[in-house]
Design an enzyme around this catalytic site. Structure first.
Site, mmCIF file in Angstrom:
data_model
loop_
_atom_site.group_PDB
_atom_site.id
_atom_site.type_symbol
_atom_site.label_atom_id
_atom_site.label_comp_id
_atom_site.label_asym_id
_atom_site.label_seq_id
_atom_site.Cartn_x
_atom_site.Cartn_y
_atom_site.Cartn_z
ATOM 1 C CG HIS A 107 -8.927 1.389 6.388
ATOM 2 N ND1 HIS A 107 -9.085 2.455 7.079
ATOM 3 C CD2 HIS A 107 -7.861 1.335 5.592
ATOM 4 C CE1 HIS A 107 -8.081 3.347 6.721
ATOM 5 N NE2 HIS A 107 -7.502 2.797 5.729
ATOM 6 C CD GLU B 168 -6.770 3.448 1.942
ATOM 7 O OE1 GLU B 168 -6.426 3.107 2.919
ATOM 8 O OE2 GLU B 168 -6.207 4.352 1.137
ATOM 9 C CG HIS C 170 -10.829 5.130 3.697
ATOM 10 N ND1 HIS C 170 -11.010 6.330 4.156
ATOM 11 C CD2 HIS C 170 -9.633 4.698 3.892
ATOM 12 C CE1 HIS C 170 -9.422 6.838 4.602
ATOM 13 N NE2 HIS C 170 -8.706 5.791 4.142
ATOM 14 C CG ASP D 170 -2.676 6.403 0.492
ATOM 15 O OD1 ASP D 170 -3.522 6.242 -0.372
ATOM 16 O OD2 ASP D 170 -2.353 6.263 1.584
ATOM 17 C CG HIS E 174 -2.134 1.018 1.148
ATOM 18 N ND1 HIS E 174 -3.301 0.687 0.692
ATOM 19 C CD2 HIS E 174 -2.078 2.406 1.551
ATOM 20 C CE1 HIS E 174 -4.003 1.898 0.743
ATOM 21 N NE2 HIS E 174 -3.322 2.765 1.324
ATOM 22 C CG ASP F 208 -0.803 4.213 4.815
ATOM 23 O OD1 ASP F 208 -1.216 4.576 3.817
ATOM 24 O OD2 ASP F 208 -1.563 4.489 5.761
ATOM 25 C CG HIS G 224 -2.681 0.023 4.835
ATOM 26 N ND1 HIS G 224 -3.795 -0.492 3.998
ATOM 27 C CD2 HIS G 224 -3.157 1.360 4.930
ATOM 28 C CE1 HIS G 224 -4.918 0.296 3.908
ATOM 29 N NE2 HIS G 224 -4.318 1.552 4.420
#
Length: 379
Positions: A190, A118, A145, A16, A14, A325, A211
């Site tokens: 999540h 995500e 999420h 971003d 993961h 992350d 993650h």
């Protein structure tokens, strides 16, 4: 001659970067100068190479606070961003959707680039949208999420705040079954504990936590309880331990809660990913003074090591991976220079007696195995 690396290439679960490019560069991939280093980001090409990254799940993330229609559009823009990153740097990145393509790209010195969505808000309750994301190359979807969906409970949503955890609805189980059918990995980062259990009861393929870290080591609700981790060996899944300070350090978790509470008291926005309204100057100044008097503690690489060692005790080395992350958090553990930070982490594990075989599984082998296990046979 180059010395032989001390571990396999890193296959991270993961990152971003696409959302960071939207927020900080308006999706102008060239302006981000990834090829020469970008100090405003955790991720650039020199640090990916320094960190030994060979394959990356790029998150095609959008905030769950967007409207359903906006979420679908923004997710497609994120997919486009990943494709443009790869097109802008063909000597470094190569799109991949299968384990065979990952192996081939890594074997030729490229960074295999995969995508993960995500949050199930990205499909707006439509299995057709889910299938089209898969057609575009999205290889996993995180079921939620930060907010609940009508069909799945989030670890940090309103239901858990009320002390409720309904888990997956009947439609949520349909989503998991359809993901199995089309070869998309089910990602349980999540989600709430009951959603984790319901998904494990429903799936016939290995799951991932792209993650997340261990709840027994740090009590953040984004982490995975041991009673869920204990089911990973039978499922074949992988916990990809993350580096977010408030997920790995109790002191950082408690400080993050204090920040949230103080900002709420002052009427200031609290969502890192959200597009925040302009802050009221007096409230912002008061928060700045509070923060100066209450500085954040630092997480360390040793905190991350504790999560990995605890999880190895629970699930064994065949069910662990890495999901940094990067660019999805403001802070990193001390000693981690963005995506170059895998190197000191893996060195610390080697010093603690992790074998080459265990490090290779952690870095690459386990992630590749679950990717392959999710694939739909040709024909």
């Amino acid at each position: 001659m180059q010395p032989e690396p001390e571990h396999a290439p890193v296959f991270d679960g993961h990152n971003d970067l696409p959302w960071a490019l939207r927020q900080d560069f308006g999706y102008d991939v060239a302006a981000a100068t990834l090829e020469s280093g970008q100090p405003r980001l955790h991720t650039d090409i020199p640090r990916l190479r320094a960190g030994g990254v060979g394959a990356q799940f790029w998150s095609v993330f959008v905030p769950s606070t967007l409207s359903p229609a906006e979420s679908v559009v923004a997710t497609l823009e994120q997919v486009d961003c990943v494709r443009r990153i790869v097109a802008a740097h063909p000597g470094t990145f190569e799109l991949a959707i299968s384990a065979a393509q990952v192996r081939d790209a890594v074997g030729r010195g490229k960074i295999a680039s995969l995508m993960g969505a995500e949050g199930g808000h990205s499909i707006d309750g439509s299995l057709g949208v889910l299938r089209m994301l898969a057609e575009l190359g999205v290889r996993y979807m995180t079921l939620t999420h930060n907010d609940d969906l009508p069909w799945a409970t989030s670890a940090t949503g309103a239901a858990m705040d009320r002390g409720e955890d309904p888990g997956l609805s009947a439609f949520g189980r349909e989503v998991v079954a359809e993901m199995n059918r089309i070869g998309m990995l089910v990602d349980l980062s999540h989600v709430s504990p009951q959603t984790m259990l319901d998904a494990l009861d429903t799936t016939d393929r290995p799951v991932i936590f792209s993650h997340s870290s261990a709840r027994a080591v740090c009590g953040h609700p984004r982490n995975v309880p041991d009673h869920v981790l204990e089911r990973l060996p039978a499922n074949g899944g992988v916990l990809m331990v993350t580096f977010v300070p408030k997920f790995v350090s109790e002191a950082c978790r408690e400080h993050a809660l204090a920040i949230r509470d103080r900002r709420r008291e002052l009427g200031l926005p609290i969502g890192f990913h959200d597009v925040a309204p302009e802050e009221e100057p007096a409230a912002a100044a008061e928060f700045a003074a509070w923060f100066s008097a209450n500085p954040a503690p630092e997480a360390t690489i040793d905190d991350v090591v504790r999560h990995l060692e605890h999880a190895r005790e629970v699930v064994g080395p065949g069910h662990l991976g890495l999901g940094g992350d990067f660019d999805g958090t403001t802070d990193l553990p001390r000693g981690m220079d963005g995506v170059a930070g895998y190197a000191p982490l893996l060195a610390a594990l080697a010093e603690r007696g992790w074998s080459r075989e265990d490090l290779d599984a952690l870095c690459f082998g386990n992630a590749l195995r679950v990717l392959e296990a999710a694939e739909v046979p040709a024909g």
